[in-house]
Design a protein around this motif. Structure first.
Motif, PDB file in Angstrom:
ATOM      1  N   LEU A  13      13.398 -54.484   4.418  1.00 59.42           N
ATOM      2  CA  LEU A  13      12.888 -55.862   4.509  1.00 59.42           C
ATOM      3  C   LEU A  13      11.947 -56.007   5.699  1.00 59.42           C
ATOM      4  O   LEU A  13      10.933 -56.703   5.620  1.00 59.42           O
ATOM      5  N   ALA A  14      12.288 -55.345   6.804  1.00 57.86           N
ATOM      6  CA  ALA A  14      11.434 -55.423   7.991  1.00 57.86           C
ATOM      7  C   ALA A  14      10.044 -54.875   7.688  1.00 57.86           C
ATOM      8  O   ALA A  14       9.029 -55.447   8.089  1.00 57.86           O
ATOM      9  N   THR A  36       8.206 -57.323   5.552  1.00 53.77           N
ATOM     10  CA  THR A  36       7.769 -58.445   6.386  1.00 53.77           C
ATOM     11  C   THR A  36       6.504 -58.095   7.148  1.00 53.77           C
ATOM     12  O   THR A  36       5.550 -58.871   7.222  1.00 53.77           O
ATOM     13  N   GLU A  37       6.523 -56.875   7.681  1.00 56.89           N
ATOM     14  CA  GLU A  37       5.357 -56.411   8.435  1.00 56.89           C
ATOM     15  C   GLU A  37       4.109 -56.403   7.551  1.00 56.89           C
ATOM     16  O   GLU A  37       3.035 -56.854   7.961  1.00 56.89           O
ATOM     17  N   GLN A  63       2.875 -59.859   6.996  1.00 58.58           N
ATOM     18  CA  GLN A  63       2.219 -60.405   8.184  1.00 58.58           C
ATOM     19  C   GLN A  63       0.852 -59.774   8.415  1.00 58.58           C
ATOM     20  O   GLN A  63      -0.026 -60.382   9.015  1.00 58.58           O
ATOM     21  N   GLY A 103      16.854 -64.938   2.131  1.00 53.86           N
ATOM     22  CA  GLY A 103      16.332 -65.025   3.501  1.00 53.86           C
ATOM     23  C   GLY A 103      14.864 -64.626   3.554  1.00 53.86           C
ATOM     24  O   GLY A 103      14.037 -65.319   4.158  1.00 53.86           O
ATOM     25  N   PHE A 104      14.545 -63.531   2.892  1.00 50.00           N
ATOM     26  CA  PHE A 104      13.154 -63.074   2.855  1.00 50.00           C
ATOM     27  C   PHE A 104      12.293 -64.120   2.150  1.00 50.00           C
ATOM     28  O   PHE A 104      11.225 -64.502   2.624  1.00 50.00           O
ATOM     29  N   VAL A 131       9.820 -65.463   4.902  1.00 50.71           N
ATOM     30  CA  VAL A 131       8.627 -64.615   4.973  1.00 50.71           C
ATOM     31  C   VAL A 131       7.570 -65.024   3.952  1.00 50.71           C
ATOM     32  O   VAL A 131       6.374 -65.052   4.262  1.00 50.71           O
ATOM     33  N   ALA A 145      15.568 -46.920  10.740  1.00 52.18           N
ATOM     34  CA  ALA A 145      15.400 -48.256  10.178  1.00 52.18           C
ATOM     35  C   ALA A 145      15.274 -49.314  11.276  1.00 52.18           C
ATOM     36  O   ALA A 145      14.443 -50.214  11.194  1.00 52.18           O
ATOM     37  N   ILE A 152      11.857 -49.926  13.056  1.00 55.47           N
ATOM     38  CA  ILE A 152      10.691 -50.320  12.270  1.00 55.47           C
ATOM     39  C   ILE A 152      10.580 -51.830  12.210  1.00 55.47           C
ATOM     40  O   ILE A 152      11.581 -52.519  12.165  1.00 55.47           O
ATOM     41  N   GLY A 153       9.380 -52.322  12.197  1.00 59.71           N
ATOM     42  CA  GLY A 153       9.177 -53.739  11.956  1.00 59.71           C
ATOM     43  C   GLY A 153       9.546 -54.568  13.160  1.00 59.71           C
ATOM     44  O   GLY A 153       9.933 -54.059  14.211  1.00 59.71           O
ATOM     45  N   LYS A 154       9.405 -55.854  12.984  1.00 57.68           N
ATOM     46  CA  LYS A 154       9.604 -56.728  14.132  1.00 57.68           C
ATOM     47  C   LYS A 154      10.895 -57.522  13.986  1.00 57.68           C
ATOM     48  O   LYS A 154      11.036 -58.613  14.508  1.00 57.68           O
ATOM     49  N   GLY A 155      11.797 -56.947  13.242  1.00 53.22           N
ATOM     50  CA  GLY A 155      13.138 -57.518  13.238  1.00 53.22           C
ATOM     51  C   GLY A 155      13.339 -58.700  12.307  1.00 53.22           C
ATOM     52  O   GLY A 155      14.404 -59.291  12.292  1.00 53.22           O
ATOM     53  N   ALA A 156      12.336 -59.048  11.516  1.00 55.45           N
ATOM     54  CA  ALA A 156      12.560 -60.132  10.566  1.00 55.45           C
ATOM     55  C   ALA A 156      13.501 -59.635   9.486  1.00 55.45           C
ATOM     56  O   ALA A 156      13.284 -58.582   8.924  1.00 55.45           O
ATOM     57  N   HIS A 157      14.548 -60.319   9.255  1.00 54.72           N
ATOM     58  CA  HIS A 157      15.461 -59.874   8.212  1.00 54.72           C
ATOM     59  C   HIS A 157      16.183 -61.057   7.612  1.00 54.72           C
ATOM     60  O   HIS A 157      16.171 -62.160   8.153  1.00 54.72           O
ATOM     61  N   ALA A 158      16.797 -60.794   6.513  1.00 55.10           N
ATOM     62  CA  ALA A 158      17.456 -61.888   5.809  1.00 55.10           C
ATOM     63  C   ALA A 158      18.898 -62.013   6.230  1.00 55.10           C
ATOM     64  O   ALA A 158      19.534 -61.007   6.476  1.00 55.10           O
TER      65      ALA A 158
END
Lengths: 245, 254
Positions: free
Chosen positions: A181-182, A185-186, A189, A202-203, A207, B245, B248-254
């Motif tokens: 998911l991260a 999301t990236e 963005q 949530g996503f 997002v 895992a 990676i990414g900027k920590g946006a999660h559900a």
């Protein structure tokens, strides 16, 4: 600022039936360039089929598909699919090829890159998903989350204008969902045009720019996450949200 | 005791075995291998064709493959062998001037093997998850290239053990070719044993032939088991945790 040469995507009045089973009954969907739309709805509502119709893995019975405002129904479907990346629930990596070759394969065969250049680009894509060090191994030795990130790298390597995600996290163990998911999301963005079929509310809420609620082969509600999650208008969406949240 | 001695003389007459061994090595073994290998090769090529026809989107091709397979799998080997070599042998002789039934025998064995091998390939190809085809097509490959480069290679890999088994069967069935009446230099292991046995009235040459077959087939059987195991379990089955895992990414999660 967009990192991608992404485009807008529109489906107009899409119909599809398998025999008497009408799976899509007049779907209208528009995803602005550089935005993410999530498609939610109960199982069997036609969400995954909608994705397959929009990249013409399944040809629609009726309706039109526009990429960047231009109808693509008369194009060669193989060429259309090179412009739309797709990520599947079951990853569908090629088990007989190494992780790197999974990514490099289409670069060599479809984008006709020389072997070393294809490999270098594959490594670059794998680096973006944090798996460059796994390039030489077979996909089966990776965890589900890692496999799905390779699948995303494989799709991105084709430099698609739009990305489809078909329940990309549904087959993952809960602790592995986060990494995928991260990454999604990236991508959102960074301005990739995305259509995300998902059960991750949530996503969908946090997002995506747009939420499409499908049920019974039609779009029941379509709007901003704010609208759909806080003020669902229809009873069907209200019931669906109370079931899943 | 008397019975045992008689049985020993009938089956384990070392002199008779010793006499037949040189011919078996020089003539029988090469012929058995030539028959089995060439029938296996032709059968594999035909089998791949039948398998592709069997999964084709063209119903006529599917039907042809179906009917061929049903006929050749449904008839006894000996019947096919005799019908093909006696029936088509004369035509073949007229067309080519080659009078030996040897090629016809190989052809009959190959045609039979093709029916089985075709089914082996078909089931292997169809056992490949349909997500593989979908993923390949989603990348932008057409149906044909997807089948050729992604689906078929995976299917074939899976059926290697079954193919080896088919080859073992061919080694054994090559013995049936004796019914065609071959020249001395064309005889395979079984017929050499049989000829010698009928000359001497002693069955030991059959035992010698049997040992030759076992020396060929037993190692192959074990090789099949080894490959089968290897394909089932893989070389390494190491699953790693998703250590990357989190970073990676900027920590946006559900």
């Amino acid at each position: 600022m967009s990192h991608f040469e992404s485009g807008s995507l529109t489906g107009k009045n899409l119909h599809l039936a398998f025999g008497h089973n009408k799976v899509l009954r007049g779907i209208d969907i528009h995803v602005e360039k550089g935005t993410a739309a999530s498609v939610i709805g109960p199982s069997g509502s036609g969400k995954s089929t909608l994705l397959r119709v929009m990249n013409r893995l399944i040809e629609p019975d009726q309706g039109d598909i526009l990429l960047d405002g231009r109808s693509v129904l008369k194009d060669n479907p193989d060429e259309l699919r090179r412009r739309i990346g797709m990520v599947f629930q079951q990853f569908n990596l090629f088990p007989h090829k190494s992780v790197g070759e999974n990514v490099a394969f289409a670069l060599r065969k479809l984008r006709k890159l020389p072997k070393d250049q294809a490999w270098a680009e594959a490594l670059e894509q794998l680096d973006k998903v944090g798996l460059k060090h796994k390039a030489e191994v077979r996909p089966a030795t990776l965890s589900g989350g890692q496999q799905q990130r390779v699948a995303i790298a494989r799709a991105l390597a084709m430099k698609p204008e739009v990305m489809f995600f078909d329940e990309a996290t549904s087959a993952l163990d809960p602790e592995l969902v986060k990494g995928v998911l991260a990454l999604m999301t990236e991508l959102a963005q960074e301005g990739m045009t995305m259509v995300v079929v998902t059960h991750e509310m949530g996503f969908s809420r946090n997002v995506s720019n747009q939420v499409v609620f499908m049920d019974g082969g039609v779009v029941v509600e379509n709007g901003s996450p704010e609208q759909l999650f806080t003020e669902p208008k229809t009873e069907r969406l209200q019931k669906f949200l109370s079931d899943v949240l | 005791m008397d019975t045992l001695t008689r049985l020993g003389e009938t089956f384990l007459d070392w002199k008779a075995i010793g006499e037949v061994l040189p011919t078996m090595f020089a003539v029988g073994l090469p012929n058995t291998l030539i028959i089995a290998l060439s029938a296996g090769l032709i059968g594999t090529l035909l089998g791949i064709l039948l398998a592709l026809m069997g999964i084709s989107r063209n119903p006529v091709a599917r039907w042809i493959a179906r009917i061929y397979t049903d006929i050749f799998r449904g008839l006894p080997s000996i019947l096919i062998l005799l019908v093909i070599s006696l029936g088509f042998g004369p035509l073949f002789r007229e067309a080519t001037g080659i009078s030996t039934p040897y090629p016809m025998g190989i052809a009959a064995l190959a045609l039979m093997a093709a029916a089985y091998i075709g089914e082996i390939f078909r089931s292997g190809i169809q056992s490949v998850d349909k997500g593989q085809l979908e993923a390949s097509r989603a990348l932008g490959f057409g149906y044909g290239p997807s089948m050729r480069m992604i689906v078929v290679p995976q299917g074939i890999r899976r059926v290697l053990p079954a193919l080896m088994n088919q080859f073992i069967i061919l080694i054994k069935e090559s013995s049936l070719i004796f019914t065609l009446g071959l020249m001395a230099s064309e005889r395979e292991i079984f017929q050499i044993g049989r000829d010698q046995a009928s000359l001497s009235g002693n069955l030991s040459p059959y035992v010698a032939a049997g040992i030759f077959y076992l020396v060929l087939t037993i190692p192959l059987t074990h090789l099949v088991n080894y490959i089968d195991n290897r394909l089932r379990t893989g070389k390494e089955q190491k699953h790693e945790p998703d250590e990357a895992a989190a970073v990676i990414g900027k920590g946006a999660h559900a």
